[in-house]
Design a protein around this motif. Structure first.
Motif, PDB file in Angstrom:
ATOM      1  N   ARG A 256       2.221 -37.104  33.224  1.00 46.10           N
ATOM      2  CA  ARG A 256       2.440 -36.680  34.611  1.00 46.10           C
ATOM      3  C   ARG A 256       3.817 -36.043  34.778  1.00 46.10           C
ATOM      4  NH1 ARG A 256       0.118 -41.708  35.814  1.00 46.10           N
ATOM      5  NH2 ARG A 256       2.187 -42.566  36.308  1.00 46.10           N
ATOM      6  N   ALA A 257       4.843 -36.682  34.202  1.00 52.14           N
ATOM      7  CA  ALA A 257       6.195 -36.134  34.316  1.00 52.14           C
ATOM      8  C   ALA A 257       6.298 -34.780  33.635  1.00 52.14           C
ATOM      9  CB  ALA A 257       7.199 -37.115  33.719  1.00 52.14           C
ATOM     10  N   ALA A 258       5.662 -34.653  32.480  1.00 50.29           N
ATOM     11  CA  ALA A 258       5.701 -33.377  31.760  1.00 50.29           C
ATOM     12  C   ALA A 258       5.031 -32.273  32.575  1.00 50.29           C
ATOM     13  CB  ALA A 258       5.036 -33.529  30.399  1.00 50.29           C
ATOM     14  N   ARG A 259       3.879 -32.578  33.129  1.00 49.82           N
ATOM     15  CA  ARG A 259       3.179 -31.552  33.910  1.00 49.82           C
ATOM     16  C   ARG A 259       3.980 -31.144  35.148  1.00 49.82           C
ATOM     17  NH1 ARG A 259      -1.511 -34.529  32.171  1.00 49.82           N
ATOM     18  NH2 ARG A 259      -1.421 -35.836  34.041  1.00 49.82           N
ATOM     19  N   GLN A 260       4.639 -32.105  35.781  1.00 48.25           N
ATOM     20  CA  GLN A 260       5.471 -31.779  36.943  1.00 48.25           C
ATOM     21  C   GLN A 260       6.610 -30.839  36.554  1.00 48.25           C
ATOM     22  OE1 GLN A 260       6.796 -35.327  38.956  1.00 48.25           O
ATOM     23  NE2 GLN A 260       4.721 -36.142  39.127  1.00 48.25           N
ATOM     24  N   ALA A 261       7.070 -30.967  35.325  1.00 54.18           N
ATOM     25  CA  ALA A 261       8.162 -30.116  34.852  1.00 54.18           C
ATOM     26  C   ALA A 261       7.661 -28.843  34.180  1.00 54.18           C
ATOM     27  CB  ALA A 261       9.041 -30.902  33.880  1.00 54.18           C
TER      28      ALA A 261
ATOM     29  N   ASP B 137       4.363 -29.185  28.170  1.00 53.68           N
ATOM     30  CA  ASP B 137       3.197 -29.690  27.459  1.00 53.68           C
ATOM     31  C   ASP B 137       3.482 -31.123  27.015  1.00 53.68           C
ATOM     32  OD1 ASP B 137       1.100 -30.306  25.808  1.00 53.68           O
ATOM     33  OD2 ASP B 137       1.396 -28.615  24.430  1.00 53.68           O
ATOM     34  N   PRO B 138       2.711 -32.118  27.484  1.00 50.23           N
ATOM     35  CA  PRO B 138       2.965 -33.503  27.063  1.00 50.23           C
ATOM     36  C   PRO B 138       2.932 -33.698  25.554  1.00 50.23           C
ATOM     37  CG  PRO B 138       1.438 -33.446  28.915  1.00 50.23           C
ATOM     38  CD  PRO B 138       1.618 -32.023  28.459  1.00 50.23           C
ATOM     39  N   ALA B 139       2.205 -32.844  24.851  1.00 49.71           N
ATOM     40  CA  ALA B 139       2.092 -32.991  23.399  1.00 49.71           C
ATOM     41  C   ALA B 139       3.398 -32.711  22.679  1.00 49.71           C
ATOM     42  CB  ALA B 139       0.991 -32.071  22.863  1.00 49.71           C
ATOM     43  N   THR B 140       4.354 -32.088  23.365  1.00 46.45           N
ATOM     44  CA  THR B 140       5.642 -31.779  22.729  1.00 46.45           C
ATOM     45  C   THR B 140       6.628 -32.939  22.818  1.00 46.45           C
ATOM     46  OG1 THR B 140       6.575 -30.823  24.761  1.00 46.45           O
ATOM     47  CG2 THR B 140       5.354 -29.346  23.289  1.00 46.45           C
ATOM     48  N   ILE B 141       6.223 -34.059  23.413  1.00 46.66           N
ATOM     49  CA  ILE B 141       7.121 -35.200  23.625  1.00 46.66           C
ATOM     50  C   ILE B 141       6.691 -36.348  22.723  1.00 46.66           C
ATOM     51  CG2 ILE B 141       7.987 -36.857  25.317  1.00 46.66           C
ATOM     52  CD1 ILE B 141       7.073 -34.503  27.382  1.00 46.66           C
ATOM     53  N   GLU B 142       7.615 -36.822  21.902  1.00 44.85           N
ATOM     54  CA  GLU B 142       7.335 -37.930  20.986  1.00 44.85           C
ATOM     55  C   GLU B 142       7.683 -39.253  21.665  1.00 44.85           C
ATOM     56  OE1 GLU B 142       8.513 -39.529  16.483  1.00 44.85           O
ATOM     57  OE2 GLU B 142       9.724 -37.968  17.465  1.00 44.85           O
ATOM     58  N   LEU B 143       6.707 -40.130  21.751  1.00 44.07           N
ATOM     59  CA  LEU B 143       6.918 -41.480  22.260  1.00 44.07           C
ATOM     60  C   LEU B 143       7.280 -42.391  21.086  1.00 44.07           C
ATOM     61  CD1 LEU B 143       6.773 -43.810  24.303  1.00 44.07           C
ATOM     62  CD2 LEU B 143       4.279 -43.855  23.916  1.00 44.07           C
ATOM     63  N   ILE B 144       8.507 -42.906  21.103  1.00 41.04           N
ATOM     64  CA  ILE B 144       8.965 -43.824  20.057  1.00 41.04           C
ATOM     65  C   ILE B 144       8.916 -45.240  20.613  1.00 41.04           C
ATOM     66  CG2 ILE B 144      10.861 -44.451  18.523  1.00 41.04           C
ATOM     67  CD1 ILE B 144      11.865 -41.569  18.740  1.00 41.04           C
ATOM     68  N   ALA B 145       8.090 -46.072  20.027  1.00 43.50           N
ATOM     69  CA  ALA B 145       7.970 -47.464  20.450  1.00 43.50           C
ATOM     70  C   ALA B 145       9.083 -48.278  19.791  1.00 43.50           C
ATOM     71  CB  ALA B 145       6.605 -48.022  20.057  1.00 43.50           C
ATOM     72  N   ILE B 146       9.992 -48.810  20.595  1.00 44.47           N
ATOM     73  CA  ILE B 146      11.131 -49.550  20.051  1.00 44.47           C
ATOM     74  C   ILE B 146      10.694 -50.984  19.762  1.00 44.47           C
ATOM     75  CG2 ILE B 146      13.499 -50.289  20.438  1.00 44.47           C
ATOM     76  CD1 ILE B 146      13.055 -47.253  20.083  1.00 44.47           C
ATOM     77  N   SER B 147      10.627 -51.291  18.486  1.00 47.13           N
ATOM     78  CA  SER B 147      10.002 -52.543  18.032  1.00 47.13           C
ATOM     79  C   SER B 147      11.013 -53.567  17.534  1.00 47.13           C
ATOM     80  CB  SER B 147       8.986 -52.236  16.937  1.00 47.13           C
ATOM     81  OG  SER B 147       9.548 -51.426  15.912  1.00 47.13           O
ATOM     82  N   LYS B 148      12.291 -53.395  17.877  1.00 44.96           N
ATOM     83  CA  LYS B 148      13.287 -54.376  17.438  1.00 44.96           C
ATOM     84  C   LYS B 148      12.935 -55.742  18.012  1.00 44.96           C
ATOM     85  CE  LYS B 148      16.593 -53.422  21.177  1.00 44.96           C
ATOM     86  NZ  LYS B 148      17.962 -52.982  21.507  1.00 44.96           N
TER      87      LYS B 148
END
Length: 223
Positions: free
Chosen positions: A20-25, A28-39
């Motif tokens: 949603r944030a990507a589309r508002q801006a 393309d959402p596919a260009t954003i990497e979601l890094i899950a912080i697993s510490k």
């Protein structure tokens, strides 16, 4: 996996927020990497997110990552692992051997250690220069005034510098700090921005984040 799987629900919610944030801006959402912080998260919790489809993870301590990730990577080929915490120079070789990206290059001594480790090995993790965007003495990252010299040193050492990383001050509006980091990236011909965490990643995406580092929103409260 079922729709009532907590890990799958949390992952879907975060991905939807990013989209949603990507589309508002106009991005393309596919260009954003979601890094899950697993510490501090056990392998079981990480495995649940992997089963739900998450592929990029982040750790802030080399020793903890070495204890958890080799077995996970062996069982799940194709995972991507980032180092996101302060990195000691004497751990540079271990970090280069394990991580696919290092988001906390913040001083010339670390640049030298990483360059030496990469030259000796056969891996060249993506590097992000961390900026102390709020000029906070308790945080890692180079001072904004020192960024040009640090980037020049990293490039002279042939580090694969992909972008900038920053953590804005807590309890204030993060948007101006994200915008400042984006301006620094443009000024130095860098197109990747590692910024945004569980409480502000949507704002970061709207301002140009290409990597967001999300922990609590994906895993729940740390044990």
């Amino acid at each position: 996996m079922t729709t009532d799987d907590p890990a799958a629900v949390r992952l879907a919610d975060v991905r939807d927020t990013i989209a949603r944030a990507a589309r508002q801006a106009g991005r393309d959402p596919a260009t954003i990497e979601l890094i899950a912080i697993s510490k501090m998260q056990p392998a079981e919790a990480i495995g649940a997110l992997i089963a739900a489809g998450q592929r990029s993870f982040g750790e802030n301590r080399v020793q903890e990552a070495e204890a958890k990730w080799p077995a996970l990577i062996e069982r799940h080929p194709g995972l991507r692992l980032a180092h996101v915490g302060r990195l000691q120079s004497n751990k540079a070789a271990d970090a280069v051997a394990l991580f696919d990206a290092i988001h906390s290059v913040d001083r010339l001594s670390l640049v030298a250690a990483l360059a030496k480790a990469m030259d000796r090995g056969d891996r060249r993790p993506d590097c992000f220069v961390q900026v102390n965007i709020g000029d906070e003495p308790q945080k890692g990252g180079c001072a904004t005034t020192e960024l040009p010299a640090l980037l020049a040193g990293a490039r002279d050492a042939a580090l694969p510098v992909r972008g900038l990383m920053a953590i804005p001050p807590a309890d204030v509006e993060p948007a101006p700090y994200f915008a400042l980091l984006a301006r620094f990236a443009r000024d130095h011909d860098l197109d990747q921005l590692s910024m945004g965490m569980s409480h502000d990643y949507a704002t970061a995406v709207m301002i140009g984040a290409t990597q967001v580092r999300v922990g609590t929103a994906l895993f729940g409260a740390r044990p």
